[in-house]
Design a protein around this motif. Structure first.
Motif, PDB file in Angstrom:
ATOM      1  N   LEU A  16      67.854  31.586 110.118  1.00 54.08           N
ATOM      2  CA  LEU A  16      68.257  30.290 109.182  1.00 54.08           C
ATOM      3  C   LEU A  16      68.445  29.105 110.211  1.00 54.08           C
ATOM      4  O   LEU A  16      67.912  27.995 109.502  1.00 54.08           O
ATOM      5  N   LYS A  17      68.714  29.396 111.328  1.00 49.73           N
ATOM      6  CA  LYS A  17      68.879  28.128 112.123  1.00 49.73           C
ATOM      7  C   LYS A  17      67.625  27.519 112.237  1.00 49.73           C
ATOM      8  O   LYS A  17      67.423  26.378 112.535  1.00 49.73           O
ATOM      9  N   GLY A  18      66.550  28.189 112.347  1.00 49.19           N
ATOM     10  CA  GLY A  18      65.052  27.685 112.573  1.00 49.19           C
ATOM     11  C   GLY A  18      64.723  26.792 111.489  1.00 49.19           C
ATOM     12  O   GLY A  18      63.733  25.919 111.828  1.00 49.19           O
ATOM     13  N   GLN A  19      65.432  26.999 110.393  1.00 50.34           N
ATOM     14  CA  GLN A  19      64.877  26.304 109.228  1.00 50.34           C
ATOM     15  C   GLN A  19      65.352  24.879 109.061  1.00 50.34           C
ATOM     16  O   GLN A  19      66.650  24.537 109.251  1.00 50.34           O
ATOM     17  N   GLY A  20      64.605  23.808 108.908  1.00 53.23           N
ATOM     18  CA  GLY A  20      65.250  22.310 108.899  1.00 53.23           C
ATOM     19  C   GLY A  20      65.947  22.124 107.564  1.00 53.23           C
ATOM     20  O   GLY A  20      66.855  21.635 107.468  1.00 53.23           O
ATOM     21  N   LYS A  21      65.369  22.705 106.532  1.00 54.90           N
ATOM     22  CA  LYS A  21      65.858  22.700 105.044  1.00 54.90           C
ATOM     23  C   LYS A  21      66.016  24.151 104.551  1.00 54.90           C
ATOM     24  O   LYS A  21      65.203  25.005 104.803  1.00 54.90           O
ATOM     25  N   LEU A  22      67.239  24.210 103.888  1.00 52.96           N
ATOM     26  CA  LEU A  22      67.373  25.631 103.304  1.00 52.96           C
ATOM     27  C   LEU A  22      67.144  25.395 101.895  1.00 52.96           C
ATOM     28  O   LEU A  22      67.687  24.596 101.073  1.00 52.96           O
ATOM     29  N   SER A  23      66.392  26.420 101.174  1.00 51.19           N
ATOM     30  CA  SER A  23      66.450  26.409  99.839  1.00 51.19           C
ATOM     31  C   SER A  23      67.407  27.490  99.442  1.00 51.19           C
ATOM     32  O   SER A  23      67.955  28.371 100.143  1.00 51.19           O
ATOM     33  N   GLU A  24      67.677  27.638  97.897  1.00 51.77           N
ATOM     34  CA  GLU A  24      68.434  28.578  97.505  1.00 51.77           C
ATOM     35  C   GLU A  24      68.206  30.008  97.823  1.00 51.77           C
ATOM     36  O   GLU A  24      68.945  30.878  98.319  1.00 51.77           O
ATOM     37  N   LYS A  58      79.923  28.708  98.132  1.00 50.10           N
ATOM     38  CA  LYS A  58      80.175  27.549  98.802  1.00 50.10           C
ATOM     39  C   LYS A  58      79.073  27.318  99.443  1.00 50.10           C
ATOM     40  O   LYS A  58      78.652  25.915  99.823  1.00 50.10           O
ATOM     41  N   ALA A  59      78.100  28.114  99.790  1.00 46.36           N
ATOM     42  CA  ALA A  59      76.856  27.779 100.498  1.00 46.36           C
ATOM     43  C   ALA A  59      75.788  26.996  99.578  1.00 46.36           C
ATOM     44  O   ALA A  59      74.955  26.178  99.995  1.00 46.36           O
ATOM     45  N   ILE A  60      75.649  27.666  98.467  1.00 41.46           N
ATOM     46  CA  ILE A  60      74.751  27.091  97.491  1.00 41.46           C
ATOM     47  C   ILE A  60      75.224  25.754  97.014  1.00 41.46           C
ATOM     48  O   ILE A  60      76.222  25.801  96.384  1.00 41.46           O
ATOM     49  N   GLY A  61      74.292  24.846  97.188  1.00 42.78           N
ATOM     50  CA  GLY A  61      74.518  23.282  96.808  1.00 42.78           C
ATOM     51  C   GLY A  61      75.748  22.692  97.458  1.00 42.78           C
ATOM     52  O   GLY A  61      76.304  21.732  96.868  1.00 42.78           O
ATOM     53  N   LYS A  66      76.988  16.107 108.391  1.00 41.12           N
ATOM     54  CA  LYS A  66      75.705  15.291 108.887  1.00 41.12           C
ATOM     55  C   LYS A  66      75.658  15.994 110.501  1.00 41.12           C
ATOM     56  O   LYS A  66      74.626  16.045 110.977  1.00 41.12           O
ATOM     57  N   SER A  67      76.801  16.519 110.795  1.00 41.04           N
ATOM     58  CA  SER A  67      76.948  17.072 112.217  1.00 41.04           C
ATOM     59  C   SER A  67      76.126  18.395 112.328  1.00 41.04           C
ATOM     60  O   SER A  67      75.961  18.926 113.335  1.00 41.04           O
ATOM     61  N   LEU A  68      76.045  19.244 111.351  1.00 42.56           N
ATOM     62  CA  LEU A  68      75.357  20.555 111.184  1.00 42.56           C
ATOM     63  C   LEU A  68      74.171  20.556 110.704  1.00 42.56           C
ATOM     64  O   LEU A  68      73.784  19.880 109.496  1.00 42.56           O
ATOM     65  N   THR A  69      73.239  21.308 111.095  1.00 36.75           N
ATOM     66  CA  THR A  69      71.865  21.751 110.368  1.00 36.75           C
ATOM     67  C   THR A  69      72.338  22.464 109.363  1.00 36.75           C
ATOM     68  O   THR A  69      73.424  23.400 109.379  1.00 36.75           O
ATOM     69  N   GLN A  73      75.541  25.221 108.758  1.00 39.78           N
ATOM     70  CA  GLN A  73      76.457  24.852 107.977  1.00 39.78           C
ATOM     71  C   GLN A  73      76.892  26.451 107.263  1.00 39.78           C
ATOM     72  O   GLN A  73      77.948  26.768 106.814  1.00 39.78           O
ATOM     73  N   VAL A  74      75.824  27.305 106.864  1.00 37.14           N
ATOM     74  CA  VAL A  74      75.716  28.377 106.331  1.00 37.14           C
ATOM     75  C   VAL A  74      76.813  29.287 107.124  1.00 37.14           C
ATOM     76  O   VAL A  74      77.386  30.187 106.843  1.00 37.14           O
ATOM     77  N   ILE A  75      76.261  29.355 108.341  1.00 39.36           N
ATOM     78  CA  ILE A  75      76.962  30.270 109.569  1.00 39.36           C
ATOM     79  C   ILE A  75      78.569  29.712 109.519  1.00 39.36           C
ATOM     80  O   ILE A  75      79.378  30.660 109.828  1.00 39.36           O
ATOM     81  N   LYS A  76      78.708  28.602 109.381  1.00 39.59           N
ATOM     82  CA  LYS A  76      80.135  27.991 109.500  1.00 39.59           C
ATOM     83  C   LYS A  76      80.915  28.477 108.279  1.00 39.59           C
ATOM     84  O   LYS A  76      82.174  28.987 108.528  1.00 39.59           O
TER      85      LYS A  76
END
Ligand code: GDP
Length: 296
Positions: A16-24, A58-61, A66-69, A73-76
């Motif tokens: 996940l971390k390696g991805q710039g943008k996350l899709s659903e 919580k994760a989808i949508g 700004k401070s997190l990729t 964000q998902v990991i948080k």
């Protein structure tokens, strides 16, 4: 505890971390792996399902901070949900009562009750200068009474002399009188355990509890027994209305399912972790630290 869960989640989140943008789809794939990891760690099925559902919502949508990729964000979100499942804050023994505060220890035989009783007393004596009286109500196993005597003396507590010929209620009553007379701050009642839950044991514990009205009833759960520990905790709670759980033997290779399920299944907090056979092997349970340890 948690080694394999932690390893699996690390692999999942690395992707996940390696991805710039996350899709659903990315998030769904990651959560499928989190679900498998939790089940393999022996987390209760319903707890796992509810956990994944909440993280997904919580994760989808989600508005990405700004401070997190997006991956971070998902990991948080997973981290925060792990903390929530385990009970948010540390809850300690409730000592804010007129002394003697009565703490009853309950659990199956071999779960670590006697050892944990001495560990708790040691902590209170060393850190808070409390005067502790310990009493064994295990009239079925004279060796258990002797064991409490030995470990109690090692930690500087007073141990009430007891005889296997007394009945547990008599001992509990006498212990409470002694604790009052002797000006003790805390009285620990180390109760008998059986290999399995049975009606005789439960009604004996309920009778003792009704007689002395403990401020705390701590259920000692062996982390190595995983989901069994959770169902046994539920049973004890239904019968005794426990106030918290001490999860013992977390220094072994327990997968962690009990730690992650007990709060959600019983609604009662884990208050302490047993972290070794030695009498200083006890730590307060901090859900946030445990969540951070799981996520590496
Ligand atoms: P009881 O029958 O419930 O009173 O259980 P005991 O206190 O006698 O403990 C059973 C065994 O578990 C003993 O060999 C203890 O040394 C061991 N034990 C208790 N707590 C821990 C712990 O946190 N870690 C480890 N490794 N062993 C423990």
């Amino acid at each position: 505890m948690f080694e394999s869960l932690s390893d699996r989640l690390e692999i999942t989140f690395k992707k996940l971390k390696g991805q710039g943008k996350l899709s659903e789809q990315n998030i769904k794939d990651a959560l499928r792996e989190v679900r498998i990891a939790l089940l393999e760690a022996d987390v209760n099925l319903n707890v796992t399902k509810a956990f994944i559902r909440r993280v997904q919502e919580k994760a989808i949508g989600v508005e990405v901070l700004k401070s997190l990729t997006p991956g971070q964000q998902v990991i948080k979100i997973v981290h925060d949900e792990l903390v929530a499942v385990m009970g948010a804050a540390n809850e300690s023994l409730n000592l804010a009562n007129q002394p003697p505060v009565v703490v009853m220890m309950a659990g199956l035989q071999g779960s670590g009750k006697t050892t944990s009783t001495a560990k708790l007393a040691k902590r209170l004596i060393d850190k808070e200068r409390k005067k502790c009286l310990l009493a064994s109500l295990d009239v079925y196993r004279p060796a258990a009474m002797k064991q409490l005597q030995t470990v109690g003396e090692q930690v500087g507590a007073t141990v009430l002399p007891t005889e296997p010929t007394e009945n547990p209620r008599e001992i509990a009553k006498r212990a409470l009188e002694e604790a009052k007379k002797g000006g003790f701050d805390v009285l620990f009642l180390d109760t008998a355990g059986r290999l399995h839950i049975d009606e005789a044991l439960m009604s004996e514990l309920a009778d003792v509890a009704a007689l002395v009205n403990p401020h705390e009833i701590l259920f000692v759960a062996d982390a190595m027994t995983g989901q069994d520990a959770v169902s046994v905790a539920k049973n004890f709670d239904d019968r005794l209305n426990i106030t918290g759980v001490l999860l013992s033997k977390t220094d072994g290779d327990a997968r962690g399912g009990a730690a992650l399920s007990i709060r959600e299944v019983t609604g009662k907090p884990i208050k302490f972790l047993g972290t070794g056979e030695k009498l200083d092997g006890l730590e307060p349970f901090h859900p946030d630290r445990v969540a951070s340890r799981i996520l590496g």
